[in-house]
Design an enzyme around this catalytic site. Structure first.
Site, PDB file in Angstrom:
ATOM      1  N   ASP A 171       0.443  56.073  13.498  1.00 62.72           N
ATOM      2  CA  ASP A 171       1.888  56.153  13.327  1.00 62.72           C
ATOM      3  C   ASP A 171       2.294  57.343  12.457  1.00 62.72           C
ATOM      4  O   ASP A 171       3.408  57.354  11.911  1.00 62.72           O
ATOM      5  CB  ASP A 171       2.414  54.858  12.682  1.00 62.72           C
ATOM      6  CG  ASP A 171       3.137  53.979  13.692  1.00 62.72           C
ATOM      7  OD1 ASP A 171       3.131  54.326  14.886  1.00 62.72           O
ATOM      8  OD2 ASP A 171       3.712  52.948  13.295  1.00 62.72           O
ATOM      9  N   ASP A 324       1.093  39.983   8.246  1.00 64.73           N
ATOM     10  CA  ASP A 324      -0.163  39.238   8.244  1.00 64.73           C
ATOM     11  C   ASP A 324       0.055  37.781   7.827  1.00 64.73           C
ATOM     12  O   ASP A 324      -0.471  36.854   8.444  1.00 64.73           O
ATOM     13  CB  ASP A 324      -1.179  39.919   7.323  1.00 64.73           C
ATOM     14  CG  ASP A 324      -0.573  40.338   5.992  1.00 64.73           C
ATOM     15  OD1 ASP A 324       0.586  39.971   5.709  1.00 64.73           O
ATOM     16  OD2 ASP A 324      -1.260  41.043   5.230  1.00 64.73           O
TER      17      ASP A 324
END
Length: 598
Positions: A171, A324
């Site tokens: 990214d 997460d």
């Protein structure tokens, strides 16, 4: 934005300095009053004149302050302190229970085990075991310092090449870093590694958006498991052989999480103190919750997911900065179980600068509060048992994510300093000394070599509660800073064994000619250009860690308040010595700041 943050930091520092100067002024006033014998609470023989008989304005102001302090200020502080002490004791009991659970696991030698060795030839032939299809993802963003060693480590994982695919999810918005990562991926693909490079044009959702985009590829449906490694993680070659077999025969198992190990834990005092917290997190919290509850927060990396568990839980969502923890909670609500492997370690880094660490902690403590607001209805309406709901809401979220930063900030950063000037609200010795020291010993037990750092660790945790409390509040009330995601700065450290292995690989590469399979002349010229660009890139200059004076000032203030409270509890009132000590500490702090600025 940077100037705005700098302005806020300077404003906070000015507020702390004003508070400190005011504290010293009031303390000096106390010394004068004590020496003059004005302290009528301590001297019952002292004649208290009427208002009309007051001899001086100073005496009148002092008596008014004592009355205000005893009648109005002290009761409020005492009520708040009792509430915080109760929370403190509840959290201490929770931590002791976790430690007892860890001791029981060690005593009984409880740990997840694999029946036999499925990778021995005779076992494979006898049991019909087949290597499952595994997808490995390395999400990264502008990771110039660590991309090479992470890709190298993952590409050396011992697994059949036709049953393994590595996705480098870049990214980066820096084109030079993109070129370097592309070149590294191309080099490993020429060595026969099944590796692909993926870059998003629309970079939304941070890491969650990156992973979501990668899982949307058509070829993902051919894979059963996905392993995730952040850019600074370096798994051992046998990582998949130590984790994937746990899924065999466990259809309800959704996640296998490995432990982190740190290559730079001894780099400086900050990394040593972080190592204490993280060792306790993995050795005690993750291991105990994994053994007794089959649930814990996914650490975002160094774990293997069953892809079906991700799909059943709704996949990666971009609604928080702790994707997460989000996916772990949703998988738990859907009935999936987790396993934590304490003896499987993956090398990584901890932040070496205080600035990077503070930004990381802000994200880690604001994100859970965002998630708590979002998933509360889902937890209440889920079909899991009541005790699992209670554990998720009361322990996982409220006690460990909300109450802990609240009471630690309020009790030790507000109430404790105030007791210096409001002795009627003094805290018991066991609250400011015995229990915190005992709990610090419990925290350090998983990292016994860190015992010499118990005093800095105690001060460090209390002063960091300011950042954690601020992050908790911003996440709970959805303030602007709660959605801030800043990539943690890495130094690119490597362990000694990694350096030796790299040297061995380089020597083999020199002795064996590199064969570019199916590479056109244009591709080779592009690769040579990228190599030249990489070699011409100047090495990154290591920044000197800043001295965060407001945090150090607060730490010294807490230390002074603790010493004063201990002396007062023993019936000793060394106001003058205390004033001298604070003065010398401030002078020393100022000298340190000037020296570092030079």
């Amino acid at each position: 934005m940077e100037s705005e943050k700098t302005g806020k930091g300077k404003l906070l520092f000015r507020i702390i300095k004003v508070f400190l100067v005011t504290s010293l002024t009031i303390l000096a006033f106390e010394v004068v009053a004590y020496l003059k014998g004005w302290h009528y609470f301590r001297n019952p023989n002292l004649h208290i004149p009427r208002t009309s008989d007051f001899q001086g304005l100073l005496h009148m102001v002092y008596v008014a302050w004592l009355t205000l302090r005893a009648d109005y200020i002290a009761p409020l502080i005492q009520a708040l302190s009792k509430f915080c002490v109760a929370l403190f004791l509840i959290q201490s009991v929770d931590r002791m229970v976790l430690c007892l659970g860890c001791i029981w696991i060690k005593y009984k030698k409880i740990k997840p085990r694999i029946d036999g060795d499925p990778f021995k030839l005779e076992d494979v032939e006898g049991s019909g075991y087949e290597y499952p299809m595994v997808l490995v993802q390395i999400p990264m963003c502008n990771e110039r310092e660590v991309y090479e060693q992470s890709i190298s480590a993952v590409c050396q994982i011992d697994w059949p090449k036709d049953r393994l695919l590595i996705q480098v999810l870049d990214d980066s918005d820096d084109e030079s870093i993109q070129c370097l990562i592309k070149a590294e991926v191309y080099n490993w693909s020429q060595r026969g590694i099944n590796i692909v490079y993926q870059h998003r044009l629309v970079r939304t959702g941070y890491k969650a958006g990156n992973l979501k985009s990668a899982m949307s590829c058509d070829y993902v449906k051919n894979y059963e498991f996905v392993a995730i490694f952040d850019a600074d993680f370096q798994p051992n070659p046998d990582f998949l052989k130590q984790t994937v077999p746990h899924f065999q025969g466990n259809p309800d198992l959704g996640l296998v999480q490995a432990r982190w190990a740190f290559v730079n834990k001894d780099e400086n005092l900050l990394t040593r103190l972080q190592n204490i917290n993280l060792c306790f997190h993995f050795e005690v919290e993750q291991q105990v919750n994994g053994v007794f509850l089959n649930f814990f927060g996914f650490n975002g990396t160094a774990g293997v997911w069953r892809i079906k568990a991700l799909e059943d839980s709704g996949g990666w969502l971009e609604r928080t900065t702790v994707e997460d923890m989000d996916i772990a909670v949703r998988a738990h609500l859907n009935g999936w179980k987790f396993i934590f492997l304490n003896d499987v370690k993956v090398l990584c880094e901890v932040p070496e600068s205080y600035e990077a660490y503070r930004k990381q902690q802000h994200r880690w403590h604001s994100g859970p509060m965002q998630l708590f607001r979002l998933c509360l209805p889902a937890v209440i309406t889920s079909k899991i048992s009541i005790w699992k709901k209670a554990n998720l809401l009361l322990l996982f979220f409220l006690l460990r994510k909300l109450i802990l930063p609240f009471y630690s900030f309020t009790l030790f950063c507000i109430i404790l300093p105030l007791t210096m000037f409001v002795p009627e609200a003094e805290l018991p010795v066991w609250v400011i000394c015995y229990v915190p020291v005992f709990m610090s010993f419990l925290n350090i037990l998983p990292a016994p070599k860190s015992f010499p750092f118990i005093v800095p660790y105690l001060l460090f945790e209390n002063t960091m509660s300011v950042t954690k409390f601020n992050a908790m509040v911003s996440g709970l009330f959805q303030l602007g800073s709660s959605y801030e995601w800043i990539v943690t700065k890495k130094a690119g450290r490597a362990s000694e064994s990694d350096l030796l292995a790299a040297a061995e690989r380089d020597s083999k590469t020199v002795n064996q000619p590199l064969i570019h399979r199916g590479a056109s002349e244009s591709e080779l010229s592009e690769l040579n250009r990228l190599k030249e660009q990489k070699e011409s890139t100047p090495p990154a200059v290591k920044k000197i860690n800043k001295i965060y004076r407001k945090e150090l000032t607060l730490a010294f203030l807490l230390l002074t308040a603790s010493v004063r409270s201990l002396l007062a509890a023993q019936g000793v009132h060394f106001y003058f010595l205390l004033f001298q000590g604070v003065t010398f500490l401030l002078v020393g702090l100022d000298l340190i700041g000037e020296q570092m600025s030079q």
